[in-house]
Scaffold this active site. Sequence first.
Site, PDB file in Angstrom:
ATOM      1  N   ARG A 185       0.833  -1.220   0.000  1.00 46.50           N
ATOM      2  CA  ARG A 185       0.000   0.000   0.000  1.00 46.50           C
ATOM      3  C   ARG A 185       0.859   1.259   0.000  1.00 46.50           C
ATOM      4  NH1 ARG A 185      -2.655  -4.312   1.992  1.00 46.50           N
ATOM      5  NH2 ARG A 185      -4.939  -4.408   1.997  1.00 46.50           N
ATOM      6  N   ARG A 231      -5.483 -18.431  -9.326  1.00 46.08           N
ATOM      7  CA  ARG A 231      -6.305 -17.909  -8.218  1.00 46.08           C
ATOM      8  C   ARG A 231      -7.525 -17.151  -8.738  1.00 46.08           C
ATOM      9  NH1 ARG A 231      -2.388 -15.304  -3.827  1.00 46.08           N
ATOM     10  NH2 ARG A 231      -4.335 -15.324  -2.642  1.00 46.08           N
ATOM     11  N   ASP A 259      -3.147 -15.822   7.362  1.00 43.85           N
ATOM     12  CA  ASP A 259      -1.913 -16.321   6.735  1.00 43.85           C
ATOM     13  C   ASP A 259      -1.086 -17.191   7.681  1.00 43.85           C
ATOM     14  OD1 ASP A 259      -2.494 -15.055   4.344  1.00 43.85           O
ATOM     15  OD2 ASP A 259      -1.463 -13.209   4.919  1.00 43.85           O
ATOM     16  N   ARG A 269      -3.933 -23.938   0.679  1.00 45.01           N
ATOM     17  CA  ARG A 269      -3.094 -24.096   1.872  1.00 45.01           C
ATOM     18  C   ARG A 269      -3.606 -25.143   2.841  1.00 45.01           C
ATOM     19  NH1 ARG A 269      -1.265 -17.961   3.118  1.00 45.01           N
ATOM     20  NH2 ARG A 269       0.454 -18.062   1.640  1.00 45.01           N
TER      21      ARG A 269
END
Length: 455
Positions: free
Chosen positions: A33, A128, A326, A357
């Site tokens: 960002r 994805r 995560d 994952r």
Amino acid sequence: MSHGIALKPAKSRKSTNLSGTVRIPGDKSISHRSFMFGGLASGETRITGLLEGEDVINTGKAMQAMGARIEKVGAEWIIQGTGNGALLAPEAPLDFGNAGTGCRLTMGLVGVYDFDSTFIGDGSLSKRPMGRVLDPLREMGVQVTSTAGDRLPVTLRGPRTPNPITYRVPMASAQVKSAVLLAGLNTPGITTVIEPVMTRDHTEKMLQGFGANLTVETDGDGVRTIRLEGRGRLVGQVIDVPGDPSSTAFPLVAALLVPGSDLVIENVLMNPTRTGLILTLQEMGADIDVMNARSAGGEDVADLRVRGSELKGVTVPADRAPSMIDEYPVLAIAAAFAEGTTTMLGLEELRVKESDRLSATAAGLKLNGVDCDEGKETLVVRGRPGGKGYGNAAGKAVVTHLDHRIAMSFLVMGLASEHPVSVDDAGIIATSFPEFMDLMTGLGARIESDESQAA
Ligand code: S3P
């Protein structure tokens, strides 16, 4: 899996007494960002502590391709932004490599402009789902061209005047929330995002810091309504990026699992939308002292002292998932060494990360002797303190599927396992934590590249 670059296998072995004082590279979310908002704002942005991983560097290159000037002088990154609304059409496809955050947020940032922008990525990113970002952009008037059913490569073309929308984010995703808000920056009127479940709030906080007219209202049920006034002026800022709590997780869990360890990790971002792992590990009995809690640049930061601990299994509730999304692979490693059963709930979003994952973690655990069950959106791990029998004596490597966090998690596992743990590729770690190997070996971890696995 091949990504056109040679895989770099690695192996870790039982270690003792990890110790030292370390700083972890800058937070990945804030680093992306910083490049984006600095590249867009009027005037100069100066950044220290930026994560110089491949993912973030690709975001910087994309901003340069759209007119931002970015240079590194000493330890500082200095950006001259284009001014809000004044990005240039990129002449070539924007390549985001492995990075979902860079790609999805930039799709919002530039997709509403009245010119073509094309997005490409590596083998992982190309698999994805992008529909979660493309759907709201279509509502704003963006034309989407994709030959792969909302997967990369994707070309976007905005309308002459984008349509401000009210968008209720259908899944817990900071990337989707952020993409809509960033599209709102170049849209006349008020763009509204309704977020039923709070996710990391770096976009909101940082846009306010850059001068955007952005408000957040939270109702009694915790539902957040974020309103952004489009086409306002953004002004360059000075940013010091705190250490990434998601990268911190690896040396932190390693120190908990390796007997005799005593480690201090300085300057860790403690934003409450990111601290679910620390809370969970403390519930498991982890010896983690939060020291020197302070505020820096509008964010909570602290130093963490971590000592080798005996852990016990817990149930991790589904509503905690956004604050540690995560961190589940490395939590699963901690759970493998805990007394009793750890049950992790609400993991559906894990299936659409750099790899699936949930299945990559379960497969790696089983390969290395851990008793676990993978459900549709759950993972149950039955732990074995001491790690007797863990690891893979035959040297079979965990398949990392181009996923940096799978690679780091299993290298941590080997440090406390009876037999070595191998991974098929440690090269992918450079996307988020290029210093990982050196930092870990500097603490006393026995990790090395593993030529025996090279194809
Ligand atoms: C991120 C949001 C999360 C997280 C990712 C970084 C961000 O993704 O997994 O590593 O910086 O906004 P989702 O929005 O897909 O949950």
